[in-house]
Enzyme design. Structure first.
Site, mmCIF file in Angstrom:
data_model
loop_
_atom_site.group_PDB
_atom_site.id
_atom_site.type_symbol
_atom_site.label_atom_id
_atom_site.label_comp_id
_atom_site.label_asym_id
_atom_site.label_seq_id
_atom_site.Cartn_x
_atom_site.Cartn_y
_atom_site.Cartn_z
ATOM 1 N N GLY A 147 1.041 -1.652 4.469
ATOM 2 C CA GLY A 147 1.896 -2.748 4.024
ATOM 3 C C GLY A 147 1.155 -3.903 3.379
ATOM 4 O O GLY A 147 1.681 -5.014 3.317
ATOM 5 N N SER A 148 -0.044 -3.648 2.824
ATOM 6 C CA SER A 148 -0.762 -4.778 2.205
ATOM 7 C C SER A 148 -0.016 -5.287 0.973
ATOM 8 O O SER A 148 -0.071 -6.479 0.667
ATOM 9 C CB SER A 148 -2.207 -4.398 1.863
ATOM 10 O OG SER A 148 -2.250 -3.525 0.774
ATOM 11 N N LEU B 159 6.510 6.601 0.566
ATOM 12 C CA LEU B 159 6.131 7.956 0.173
ATOM 13 C C LEU B 159 7.269 8.968 0.185
ATOM 14 O O LEU B 159 7.042 10.163 0.032
ATOM 15 C CB LEU B 159 4.964 8.440 1.054
ATOM 16 C CG LEU B 159 3.735 7.503 1.023
ATOM 17 C CD1 LEU B 159 2.636 8.036 1.918
ATOM 18 C CD2 LEU B 159 3.225 7.287 -0.396
ATOM 19 N N LYS B 160 8.489 8.489 0.340
ATOM 20 C CA LYS B 160 9.648 9.408 0.311
ATOM 21 C C LYS B 160 10.380 9.235 -1.014
ATOM 22 O O LYS B 160 10.419 8.134 -1.571
ATOM 23 C CB LYS B 160 10.626 9.047 1.430
ATOM 24 C CG LYS B 160 10.198 9.530 2.772
ATOM 25 C CD LYS B 160 10.935 10.807 3.133
ATOM 26 C CE LYS B 160 10.407 11.358 4.438
ATOM 27 N NZ LYS B 160 10.046 12.756 4.404
ATOM 28 N N ILE C 257 13.550 8.626 -3.321
ATOM 29 C CA ILE C 257 14.783 7.849 -3.137
ATOM 30 C C ILE C 257 15.959 8.745 -3.558
ATOM 31 O O ILE C 257 15.943 9.323 -4.648
ATOM 32 C CB ILE C 257 14.741 6.564 -4.023
ATOM 33 C CG1 ILE C 257 13.561 5.670 -3.621
ATOM 34 C CG2 ILE C 257 16.057 5.798 -3.949
ATOM 35 C CD1 ILE C 257 13.638 5.080 -2.218
ATOM 36 N N HIS D 45 2.123 2.209 -8.176
ATOM 37 C CA HIS D 45 1.331 3.436 -8.056
ATOM 38 C C HIS D 45 -0.131 3.104 -8.361
ATOM 39 O O HIS D 45 -0.408 2.385 -9.317
ATOM 40 C CB HIS D 45 1.855 4.510 -9.029
ATOM 41 C CG HIS D 45 1.166 5.819 -8.853
ATOM 42 N ND1 HIS D 45 1.447 6.671 -7.800
ATOM 43 C CD2 HIS D 45 0.164 6.396 -9.551
ATOM 44 C CE1 HIS D 45 0.658 7.732 -7.878
ATOM 45 N NE2 HIS D 45 -0.129 7.589 -8.932
ATOM 46 N N ASP E 193 7.252 9.147 -9.689
ATOM 47 C CA ASP E 193 6.315 8.481 -10.614
ATOM 48 C C ASP E 193 6.591 8.702 -12.101
ATOM 49 O O ASP E 193 5.661 8.612 -12.917
ATOM 50 C CB ASP E 193 4.856 8.932 -10.325
ATOM 51 C CG ASP E 193 4.439 8.676 -8.891
ATOM 52 O OD1 ASP E 193 4.919 7.702 -8.303
ATOM 53 O OD2 ASP E 193 3.627 9.470 -8.376
ATOM 54 N N GLU F 188 -3.132 -4.337 -7.663
ATOM 55 C CA GLU F 188 -1.756 -4.110 -7.181
ATOM 56 C C GLU F 188 -1.164 -5.387 -6.612
ATOM 57 O O GLU F 188 -0.008 -5.717 -6.872
ATOM 58 C CB GLU F 188 -1.743 -3.024 -6.086
ATOM 59 C CG GLU F 188 -2.143 -1.654 -6.577
ATOM 60 C CD GLU F 188 -2.001 -0.605 -5.481
ATOM 61 O OE1 GLU F 188 -1.013 -0.646 -4.735
ATOM 62 O OE2 GLU F 188 -2.897 0.258 -5.371
HETATM 63 C C1 GAR Z 1 -0.942 1.515 -2.391
HETATM 64 O O1 GAR Z 1 -2.189 1.749 -2.973
HETATM 65 C C2 GAR Z 1 0.164 2.050 -3.280
HETATM 66 O O2 GAR Z 1 -0.093 1.928 -4.643
HETATM 67 C C3 GAR Z 1 0.167 3.504 -2.879
HETATM 68 O O3 GAR Z 1 0.035 3.477 -1.475
HETATM 69 C C4 GAR Z 1 -0.770 2.340 -1.122
HETATM 70 C C5 GAR Z 1 -0.023 1.575 -0.058
HETATM 71 O O4 GAR Z 1 -0.806 0.539 0.422
HETATM 72 N N1 GAR Z 1 1.377 4.154 -3.302
HETATM 73 C C6 GAR Z 1 1.410 5.400 -3.731
HETATM 74 O O5 GAR Z 1 0.423 6.107 -3.774
HETATM 75 C C7 GAR Z 1 2.794 5.878 -4.158
HETATM 76 N N2 GAR Z 1 2.675 7.035 -4.995
HETATM 77 P P1 GAR Z 1 -0.185 -0.602 1.299
HETATM 78 O O6 GAR Z 1 0.658 0.082 2.388
HETATM 79 O O7 GAR Z 1 -1.383 -1.318 1.870
HETATM 80 O O8 GAR Z 1 0.648 -1.470 0.410
#
Ligand code: GAR
Length: 214
Positions: A17-18, A95-96, A98, A114, A155, A184
């Site tokens: 969740g950063s 990661l699911k 929608i 992404h 994606d 990000e």
């Molecule tokens: C992030 O790097 C995000 O871009 C990636 O998961 C990480 C979640 O980090 N998302 C994907 O790969 C989706 N295809 P976080 O939980 O610290 O925000």
């Protein structure tokens, strides 16, 4: 000029969740005119859910696995979004897939972050560290992050903002992930602010950012 009311958003998370924290901080610092109406996770143990609860944000664990059929799950999800008057759905490490009905109901109002420059290194199974490993394995010299509109596939929707970072000779998955994550945390709140300001227009796959009149 009167200030617009904050954009009501739902943030979907599956992990640490950063990115949620970066949205929350941008709101707290006055850089983002939004309100996190609720945080949703498919994982009961997601760090993002804990963070939401610690900060008095409605946090809900909902997963297709809890339901006998997808239709009921989809209806529940839609009710949650409606009940909280959500205007924009933000997938922040979710990661699911929608459900189609949700994508259609919130057409062009769901965004995803992404950790690569789409359409490279995206699609089902390519998420988190796997993306950075694939970038290193391919020998890429640059990578980056993409915020894109969500459609029915993984994606594939049109990019809103993309930003590059270099891949260095001594990079590991961890060092690369942290360089990309820094980007990000900048571009996701920035994109939400563009929606809050009504500066996004969409024609087919192309997403335009309306510049202020000179
Ligand atoms: C992030 O790097 C995000 O871009 C990636 O998961 C990480 C979640 O980090 N998302 C994907 O790969 C989706 N295809 P976080 O939980 O610290 O925000």
């Amino acid at each position: 000029m009167t200030k617009k009311s904050p954009l009501s958003i739902a943030v979907f998370v599956s992990g640490t969740g950063s990115n949620l924290v970066s949205i929350y901080n941008a709101i707290q610092n006055g850089h983002l005119n939004a309100k996190i109406a609720l945080v949703i996770s498919n994982k009961s143990t997601a760090g993002g859910l804990m963070f939401a609860r610690e900060n008095n944000i409605t946090a809900i664990h909902i997963s297709p696995n809890q339901y006998d059929d997808m239709a009921t799950y989809t209806e529940e999800l839609l009710n949650l979004l409606k009940d909280h008057q959500v205007e924009l759905v933000v997938l922040a490490g979710y990661l699911k897939i929608i459900p189609t009905a949700v994508v259609q109901m919130y057409k062009n109002k769901i965004i995803n972050i992404h950790p690569a420059l789409l359409p490279s290194f995206g699609g089902k199974g390519l998420y988190g560290k796997r993306v950075h490993q694939a970038v290193l394995d391919h020998g890429c010299k640059v990578t980056g992050a993409t915020v894109h509109i969500v459609d029915e596939e993984y994606d594939t929707g049109g990019p809103v903002i993309q930003e590059c970072v270099p891949v260095l000779d001594d990079d590991t998955v961890e060092t690369l992930a942290s360089r990309v994550l820094e980007i990000e945390h900048k571009i996701l709140p920035k994109t939400i602010q563009l929606f809050a300001d009504g500066k996004i227009s969409i024609q087919g796959r192309r997403v335009f950012i309306n510049r202020d009149e000179p």
